[in-house]
Each structure stands twice: as C-alpha cells, then as structure tokens.
Design a protein around this motif. Sequence first.
Motif, short mmCIF file in Angstrom:
data_model
loop_
_atom_site.label_atom_id
_atom_site.label_comp_id
_atom_site.label_asym_id
_atom_site.label_seq_id
_atom_site.Cartn_x
_atom_site.Cartn_y
_atom_site.Cartn_z
N ILE A 174 32.93 22.29 3.11
CA ILE A 174 32.81 23.73 2.86
C ILE A 174 32.47 23.98 1.39
N ALA A 175 33.01 23.15 0.52
CA ALA A 175 32.86 23.37 -0.92
C ALA A 175 31.41 23.23 -1.39
N ILE A 176 30.69 22.22 -0.90
CA ILE A 176 29.34 21.96 -1.43
C ILE A 176 28.37 23.12 -1.18
N PRO A 177 28.14 23.55 0.10
CA PRO A 177 27.16 24.63 0.30
C PRO A 177 27.60 25.95 -0.30
N ASN A 178 28.91 26.24 -0.23
CA ASN A 178 29.37 27.52 -0.76
C ASN A 178 29.43 27.52 -2.28
N GLY A 179 29.69 26.34 -2.88
CA GLY A 179 29.60 26.25 -4.33
C GLY A 179 28.19 26.52 -4.80
N GLY A 191 40.89 32.63 3.51
CA GLY A 191 40.01 32.39 4.65
C GLY A 191 39.82 33.62 5.51
N ILE A 192 40.87 34.40 5.68
CA ILE A 192 40.77 35.63 6.48
C ILE A 192 39.85 36.64 5.77
N ILE A 193 40.02 36.75 4.45
CA ILE A 193 39.12 37.62 3.67
C ILE A 193 37.68 37.15 3.82
N GLY A 194 37.50 35.83 3.75
CA GLY A 194 36.17 35.27 3.93
C GLY A 194 35.57 35.58 5.28
N ASN A 195 36.43 35.61 6.30
CA ASN A 195 35.96 35.96 7.65
C ASN A 195 35.41 37.38 7.68
N PHE A 196 36.11 38.30 7.04
CA PHE A 196 35.66 39.69 7.02
C PHE A 196 34.33 39.82 6.26
N ILE A 197 34.22 39.14 5.13
CA ILE A 197 32.98 39.20 4.36
C ILE A 197 31.83 38.60 5.16
N SER A 198 32.09 37.44 5.80
CA SER A 198 31.05 36.79 6.60
C SER A 198 30.61 37.68 7.75
N PHE A 199 31.58 38.35 8.37
CA PHE A 199 31.26 39.27 9.48
C PHE A 199 30.35 40.39 8.99
N GLY A 200 30.65 40.91 7.80
CA GLY A 200 29.81 41.95 7.22
C GLY A 200 28.39 41.45 6.97
N LEU A 201 28.27 40.20 6.52
CA LEU A 201 26.94 39.62 6.30
C LEU A 201 26.18 39.45 7.61
N PHE A 202 26.89 39.06 8.65
CA PHE A 202 26.24 38.92 9.95
C PHE A 202 25.67 40.26 10.43
N LEU A 203 26.35 41.35 10.07
CA LEU A 203 25.91 42.67 10.51
C LEU A 203 24.87 43.30 9.59
N VAL A 232 21.21 35.16 6.58
CA VAL A 232 22.62 35.42 6.38
C VAL A 232 23.29 34.11 6.02
N THR A 233 23.61 33.95 4.75
CA THR A 233 24.12 32.66 4.29
C THR A 233 25.62 32.60 4.48
N SER A 234 26.04 32.52 5.70
CA SER A 234 27.46 32.43 5.98
C SER A 234 27.81 31.04 6.47
N THR A 235 27.76 30.10 5.59
CA THR A 235 28.13 28.75 5.98
C THR A 235 29.64 28.58 5.89
N ALA A 236 30.30 29.62 5.44
CA ALA A 236 31.73 29.52 5.28
C ALA A 236 32.41 29.31 6.61
N SER A 237 33.19 28.29 6.70
CA SER A 237 33.91 28.00 7.93
C SER A 237 35.31 27.58 7.61
N SER A 275 26.86 38.43 -0.88
CA SER A 275 26.64 36.99 -0.66
C SER A 275 27.35 36.16 -1.73
N THR A 276 27.34 36.67 -2.96
CA THR A 276 28.04 35.98 -4.04
C THR A 276 29.55 35.97 -3.80
N LEU A 277 30.09 37.13 -3.40
CA LEU A 277 31.51 37.21 -3.07
C LEU A 277 31.87 36.25 -1.94
N ASN A 278 30.98 36.15 -0.96
CA ASN A 278 31.20 35.24 0.15
C ASN A 278 31.29 33.80 -0.32
N GLY A 279 30.36 33.42 -1.20
CA GLY A 279 30.36 32.07 -1.73
C GLY A 279 31.61 31.77 -2.55
#
Length: 236
Positions: free
Chosen positions: A192-197, A12-24, A227-232, A173-177
Amino acid sequence: MVNLEAVSNVVGIIGNFISFGLFLSPLPTFATILRKRDVEQFAADPYLATFLNCALWVFYGLPLVHPNSILVITINGTGLAIEVAYLSIYFAFAPRPRRLRMLGVLAVEVAFLAAVAAGVLLGAHTYEKRSLVVGSICVFFGTLMYASPLTVMRQVITTKSVQYMPFTLSFVSTLNGICWTTYAIMRRDVFIAIPNGMGTLLGLAQLTLYFCYYGGTTPKSGVELPVTSTASDADN
C-alpha cells in the motif's frame, strides 16, 4: 499508550470515505453522457484502468490471499461496481468501433485476472507468498495509475495554464495518497505504501504547479483523469 492498530483503523476508514468520493468524481461526465446520449470525445480508458485496479485489490483482500482485510474488499468492491456502471453507460452510448475496442480491452483484463488468480491459488501455497505475488502486481498497476496525471502536468508546464487540471480533484487525490500512506506506515504494508507514497508526491507536485500557473483560467471539472484509488485496507 496509543493503540496504533485502532488509529490505523480510523485512518483506513477515513481513507475509505475519500476513496469513495474519488470513485464518484466522474458522475458529472456520465450525467452529460446520459443527457446527450452520446459519449462525445470522452474516453473509456480511465474507467477500464480503474476496473482492473479495483479487481486486483479485491483479489488481494480475499481471505485466501490476505486474511482479515474486509475493508479492502468493501471499498474496492464498491469501486468495482461503480466502474461497471460507468462502463455500462459508456457502452450504451458509444459508437460501434469504441464498443468493440472497450470489449476487447475488457476481455484482456478479465483473462489477465483469471490467469493471476489461477497462478496464485494453484502455485502459491501460503498466505505470505500469495500476498507477495498479488501485492506486487497491485503495486505495479497502482503506480501506473498514480503516474497517469504526468501527461496533464506536462500540458500545464507547456501551456502555462491549469485549465485542464482541476484543483479539487488534485487536492482530494493528494489527501487520498497521504491518508493511505499514513495507514500503510502504521500497518507496515509496503504494497500500500509504494503506490500511495508516489501518489502523494505527484499530488503535491500537481498542487505546486497549480499555484505556480494559476491565473485567469477556470479549472474544468470534466477532465478525464483516472480515479487513483489504489488505497486498500490490507491488515497484516
């Protein structure tokens, strides 16, 4: 014995960093807008969509809805603040018709968020029911956001050119998913699984198209993709 909760927290922490990068990732677009003091042909739609998506996930992560979800609030709260900044810049340099349209869409989104909040907090009296209602709404809008690149993929197939589908954004984006799908499986969180899957599958499809049609074109980084960061980081 492997501690799945600890591993999922790391994911989840790794996902946070990736999502932050996507936001930027749209920063070059807004640097151009600031430099030229003109929004040109750039559209506000991706940022309006991400604003709503982040706001919904922030609500999902609140203690009143889904307790013990601090990382939900932190990453999506950060994303929400970034989208507000993007929209503020866009509003400052957009012509009047686009400003009015943007304000209209924002008004509808805020009214929708208020209606969801009121309905859930007043009508659902358990965490399970609140999580179910808000999570289902998040899945719906998150899936729409992940499906949005389909138009770009169609353009790639039609033109046989990846000019408007930058590899870096598709790859990240693929790594994020993948990251958030893995997290969701560990946490058994279907919301979380459905949209990110779906995001993982579409991301892999984009990469496949890229390698099929790449040749002689230079991918452009200024493409307006949501920015497809639905990861939460929802904790069960």
